[in-house]
Design an enzyme around this catalytic site. Structure first.
Site, PDB file in Angstrom:
ATOM      1  N   HIS A 218     -73.096 -92.099  77.615  1.00 34.22           N
ATOM      2  CA  HIS A 218     -74.091 -91.139  77.154  1.00 34.22           C
ATOM      3  C   HIS A 218     -73.679 -90.530  75.817  1.00 34.22           C
ATOM      4  CE1 HIS A 218     -71.038 -88.634  79.012  1.00 34.22           C
ATOM      5  NE2 HIS A 218     -71.464 -87.667  78.202  1.00 34.22           N
TER       6      HIS A 218
ATOM      7  N   HIS B  40     -71.509 -88.758  69.727  1.00 30.05           N
ATOM      8  CA  HIS B  40     -70.819 -90.022  69.935  1.00 30.05           C
ATOM      9  C   HIS B  40     -70.991 -90.471  71.380  1.00 30.05           C
ATOM     10  CE1 HIS B  40     -67.833 -86.994  71.305  1.00 30.05           C
ATOM     11  NE2 HIS B  40     -67.582 -87.905  72.226  1.00 30.05           N
TER      12      HIS B  40
END
Length: 273
Positions: free
Chosen positions: A216, A128
């Site tokens: 990220h 995620h």
């Protein structure tokens, strides 16, 4: 999150215990010990005339709650950033990334190479992009919190982001290190989402996201600060592996269709337009 810090039920209350004790008392009310005199109707018996309540029944309703043991050895040596407390739900807002077979093939190349430098690295179980820190919500605030998020997300359009730059991160306490893929396009849209999530956090007096975050997708993690081993030569080699992987450009270009909120073991989907 930057290359330094990382960008991060039912409680049985005293009323339940009182009701349980009342039920036990009602079950024994009016009974007398063998040979003892009976009470008149409507009159409570003397406590000395009641049958003793078996220990097996009394122990069904402990007067104090047991708190779960917070043993870091049971979850890979990870240390909680805040202590577990009954009724508190760890809550996190993020963009989900559904890993396709090609992505897992890429990970099968990256992780073993990184493990030659840091053998204790472990693959993430799910992937995620974080839009919030992990915060604590009381159970009765979960649904109002999610509804507030839905209201904020209602006008947001779907968008693409690309995460194709290998980068090493740690959490704020430097107790965990992550190998991640940094977002190189779509950063502005992610910031807009964070701005709306932060407004909800402020409404509920919760911690907002990190300033100037490095968005990220984390690939792997380990306990401790492993940046000295992973940055430099290892990081350069990991980037070369990614760049040479077939179709990596399309594989790491992600269409965001929803924002997701996880609170304890509950998941809530917030669709984008």
């Amino acid at each position: 999150m930057s290359a330094g810090p990382l960008v991060g039920y039912s409680s049985s209350g005293s009323e339940d215990e009182d009701e349980a004790e009342a039920e036990i008392e009602a079950a024994t009310e009016g009974r007398t010990r063998p040979g003892a005199g009976h009470c008149r109707r409507g009159q409570s018996p003397d406590p000395s005339q009641r049958f003793p309540v078996p220990d097996s029944v009394l122990n069904m309703f402990p007067s104090t709650e047991e708190r779960p043991e917070d043993d870091s050895a049971k979850h890979g040596g990870r240390v909680r950033t805040f202590p577990h407390e009954r009724g508190n739900w760890a809550t996190h807002v993020y963009l989900p990334y559904e890993a396709r077979e090609e992505f897992l093939e890429l990970l099968d190349l990256l992780l073993p190479h990184a493990q030659t430098y840091v053998p204790r690295l472990v693959r993430m179980e799910a992937f995620h992009l974080s839009l919030s820190q992990s915060v604590v919500l009381r159970h009765h605030w979960i649904l109002p919190f999610v509804q507030a998020l839905k209201d904020r997300m209602a006008s947001f359009q779907r968008f693409f982001f690309t995460a194709n730059r290998v980068k090493i991160y740690t959490n704020q306490e430097k107790t965990r290190t992550f190998v991640g893929l940094e977002v190189t396009s779509g950063h502005a849209e992610c910031l807009d989402l964070v701005s709306e999530v932060d407004r909800v956090m402020e409404e509920f007096d919760l911690t907002t996201f990190y300033p100037d975050p490095s968005f990220h997708i984390s690939l792997a993690w380990c306990v401790g600060d492993a940046r000295p081993q992973l940055e430099g030569q290892c990081l350069q080699e990991l980037q070369e592996i990614l760049d040479e992987f077939e179709d990596s450009e399309m594989l790491l270009r992600v269409l965001t269709k929803q924002v997701r909120c996880k609170s304890g073991n509950k998941f809530f989907s917030l669709p984008l337009k």
